[in-house]
Design an enzyme around this catalytic site. Structure first.
Site, PDB file in Angstrom:
ATOM      1  N   ARG A  58       0.822  -1.212   0.000  1.00 37.80           N
ATOM      2  CA  ARG A  58       0.000   0.000   0.000  1.00 37.80           C
ATOM      3  C   ARG A  58       0.854   1.260   0.000  1.00 37.80           C
ATOM      4  NH1 ARG A  58      -2.798  -4.205   2.066  1.00 37.80           N
ATOM      5  NH2 ARG A  58      -5.077  -4.212   2.078  1.00 37.80           N
ATOM      6  N   GLY A  85      -0.616 -11.986  -4.706  1.00 36.54           N
ATOM      7  CA  GLY A  85      -2.054 -11.762  -4.778  1.00 36.54           C
ATOM      8  C   GLY A  85      -2.427 -10.345  -4.397  1.00 36.54           C
ATOM      9  N   GLN A 136      -8.461  -7.554   0.536  1.00 39.28           N
ATOM     10  CA  GLN A 136      -8.027  -7.281  -0.840  1.00 39.28           C
ATOM     11  C   GLN A 136      -9.207  -6.798  -1.672  1.00 39.28           C
ATOM     12  OE1 GLN A 136      -6.114 -10.858  -2.210  1.00 39.28           O
ATOM     13  NE2 GLN A 136      -4.346 -10.591  -0.871  1.00 39.28           N
ATOM     14  N   ASP A 173      -3.715 -15.399   7.632  1.00 40.67           N
ATOM     15  CA  ASP A 173      -2.458 -15.945   7.111  1.00 40.67           C
ATOM     16  C   ASP A 173      -1.709 -16.797   8.140  1.00 40.67           C
ATOM     17  OD1 ASP A 173      -2.863 -14.766   4.646  1.00 40.67           O
ATOM     18  OD2 ASP A 173      -1.810 -12.929   5.198  1.00 40.67           O
ATOM     19  N   ARG A 199      -4.292 -23.857   1.045  1.00 44.56           N
ATOM     20  CA  ARG A 199      -3.567 -24.007   2.314  1.00 44.56           C
ATOM     21  C   ARG A 199      -4.208 -25.006   3.253  1.00 44.56           C
ATOM     22  NH1 ARG A 199      -1.608 -17.856   3.550  1.00 44.56           N
ATOM     23  NH2 ARG A 199       0.169 -18.036   2.143  1.00 44.56           N
ATOM     24  N   ARG A 243       4.294 -19.455   3.166  1.00 45.40           N
ATOM     25  CA  ARG A 243       3.904 -19.711   4.561  1.00 45.40           C
ATOM     26  C   ARG A 243       3.852 -21.203   4.883  1.00 45.40           C
ATOM     27  NH1 ARG A 243       3.141 -14.478   6.011  1.00 45.40           N
ATOM     28  NH2 ARG A 243       1.953 -13.219   4.547  1.00 45.40           N
TER      29      ARG A 243
HETATM   30  C1  S3P Z   1      -4.150  -9.003   2.526  1.00 42.76           C
HETATM   31  C2  S3P Z   1      -5.362  -9.580   2.762  1.00 42.76           C
HETATM   32  C3  S3P Z   1      -5.552 -11.026   2.974  1.00 42.76           C
HETATM   33  C4  S3P Z   1      -4.244 -11.738   3.263  1.00 42.76           C
HETATM   34  C5  S3P Z   1      -3.133 -11.287   2.381  1.00 42.76           C
HETATM   35  C6  S3P Z   1      -2.917  -9.794   2.513  1.00 42.76           C
HETATM   36  C7  S3P Z   1      -4.073  -7.550   2.304  1.00 42.76           C
HETATM   37  O1  S3P Z   1      -6.122 -11.585   1.805  1.00 42.76           O
HETATM   38  O2  S3P Z   1      -4.405 -13.142   3.145  1.00 42.76           O
HETATM   39  O3  S3P Z   1      -1.936 -11.957   2.710  1.00 42.76           O
HETATM   40  O4  S3P Z   1      -2.960  -6.980   2.357  1.00 42.76           O
HETATM   41  O5  S3P Z   1      -5.119  -6.917   2.069  1.00 42.76           O
HETATM   42  P1  S3P Z   1      -7.727 -11.585   1.583  1.00 42.76           P
HETATM   43  O6  S3P Z   1      -8.156 -10.201   1.571  1.00 42.76           O
HETATM   44  O7  S3P Z   1      -7.946 -12.239   0.238  1.00 42.76           O
HETATM   45  O8  S3P Z   1      -8.279 -12.413   2.714  1.00 42.76           O
END
Ligand code: S3P
Length: 447
Positions: free
Chosen positions: A35, A103, A179, A330, A361, A404
């Site tokens: 971010r 991701g 996310q 996580d 996972r 992880r």
């Molecule tokens: C994250 C949100 C999580 C987390 C990822 C980081 C983020 O994912 O698993 O490692 O920085 O917004 P989800 O929003 O898909 O749960």
């Protein structure tokens, strides 16, 4: 740049180790690091970042920010400078934005692109190509972005055409996902008027906090029993602000659990971010009887942090409620490792989202427990682990390109009777490049 997904596999074996001792600090938080670069891109002028996580995932986001018009420079270790172009002024990238294993980087950047009149192609490694992107593409479509093409099942690689005239949205996220929430907020940032995002379960709130810090008009209210309603006014001029990235609680989790399960250990993990939406693991470990004492609570980079002294403990099994999942999403792989050494059953409820992480996972954890002789079962979306004072070990764990999974089972091997191997440690570099040296400094026997 060297990257995990093009390099050869790096197997590793870990042996039962003597007491872990010392003081360590995990690297900068991955969520805030992604971010920080995105906010740097969206602010007009110079954003300075210190403590940035220099893992491969974050470096991919830095490259994407450059491709979208920012000047991004590394000044020294963890110190970065971003010269941003501002909301509404992104450039169309010349080539594919390749996010590797990341991701978060890819999904947040889809939100950013969605609100701009540019077209961008997104891609990633074999792990990222398997992950669902419809959860992002659908809501950013409401803002006016169109998916020009995508692989089957709305997956990468895909081409996204951002909105020429983005419209404000009102959207309730169908899954508890920071996310998804963040992508929608970024997409709405360049729309006139107010957008509303509702989440039934509160998830990590770094995007909201950083929007406020950079000068956007944003309001966050409680919604229902566990949720939040976020109202954002679009088209702000974001003002650059210095960012200090606190240590990642998700990375801190590994030395914390390792110290709990290796007899005689006494470790201080410094500067752990104590944001309530990130710290479900520590809550759970305390319920399991962990000897964790908190000192020196302070504010770093707008977040509460503390040093945690962790001593080896006799843990007991607990039930981890599904409502806690967003605050420790996580951390289930490493919690499963702690549970393997806890007396009795630990029941982790509501883990459906674990199936769509860097690997499935839930299955990867179950398989890793199985090859190391830890009794467990999956019931629907719940994982139940039956722990004992001793764990056999002796297995080789398939990590499925998942950092992880690799780190969690290396921790298991520090305390199991027989050595534990993992098939590939290359992906640890996505989030925690110093993990293996750090565990060795504490006394871990990793070869
Ligand atoms: C994250 C949100 C999580 C987390 C990822 C980081 C983020 O994912 O698993 O490692 O920085 O917004 P989800 O929003 O898909 O749960």
């Amino acid at each position: 740049m060297s990257s995990a997904h093009s390099a050869a596999a790096l197997p590793m074996t870990v042996r039962r180790s003597g007491p872990l001792k010392g003081r360590v600090r995990a690297p900068g938080d991955k969520s805030i690091s992604h971010r920080a670069l995105i906010f740097g891109l969206l602010a007009v002028g110079e954003t300075r970042v210190s403590g940035l996580l220099e893992g491969e995932d974050v470096i991919r986001t830095a490259e994407a920010a450059r491709a979208l018009g920012a000047r991004v420079e590394r000044l020294s270790e963890g110190e970065w400078r971003v010269q941003g172009v501002g909301v509404g002024s992104l450039l169309e990238p010349a080539g594919t934005l390749d996010f590797g294993n990341a991701g978060t980087g890819s999904r947040l950047m889809m939100g950013v692109v969605a609100g701009h009149p540019i077209t961008a192609r997104f891609d990633g490694d074999a792990s990222l190509r398997k992950r669902p992107m419809g959860r992002i593409l659908d809501p950013i479509g409401l803002v006016g972005a169109t998916t020009v093409d995508a692989a089957e099942g709305k997956r990468l690689p895909l081409t996204l055409k951002g909105a020429r005239n983005p419209v404000p949205v009102s959207y309730e996220t169908p899954v508890a996902s920071a996310q998804v929430k963040s992508a929608v907020l970024f997409a709405a940032l360049n729309a006139p008027g107010q957008s509303v995002v509702i989440e039934k379960e509160a998830t990590r709130d770094h995007t909201e906090k950083m929007l406020a810090y950079f000068g956007a008009d944003i309001r966050v209210e409680p919604h229902g029993a566990h949720g939040r309603k976020i109202t954002l006014t679009g088209q702000p001029e974001l003002k650059p602000r210095p960012i200090v990235v606190p240590a990642d609680p998700s990375s801190s989790a590994f030395p914390i659990v390792a110290a709990l399960i290796v007899p005689g250990s006494d470790v201080v993990v410094e500067g752990v971010m104590m944001n309530p939406l990130r710290i479900g693991l520590v809550t759970t470990l305390l319920e399991m009887g962990a000897d964790i004492t908190e000192t020196n609570r302070r504010i770093e980079g707008g977040e509460e942090v503390a040093d945690l002294r962790v001593r080896a403990s006799r843990l007991k099994g607990v039930v981890v409620p599904a409502e806690r999942a967003p605050a420790m999403i996580d951390e289930y792989p490493i919690l499963a490792v702690a549970a393997a050494f806890a007396a009795g059953e630990t029941r982790m409820n509501g883990l459906a989202e674990l199936r769509v992480k860097e690997s499935d996972r839930l299955q990867a954890v179950a398989d890793g427990l199985a090859v190391n002789g830890v009794p467990h079962r999956i019931e629907g979306d719940d994982l139940i682990v039956t722990g004992a004072a001793t764990v056999r070990g002796g297995g080789t764990v398939a990590t499925h390109m998942d950092h992880r999974i690799a780190m969690s089972f290396l921790c298991l091997g520090l305390a199991s009777e027989q050595p534990v191997s993992v098939d590939d440690t290359a992906f640890i570099a996505t989030s925690f490049p110093d993990f293996v040296p750090m565990m060795r400094r504490l006394g871990g026997d990793l070869t």
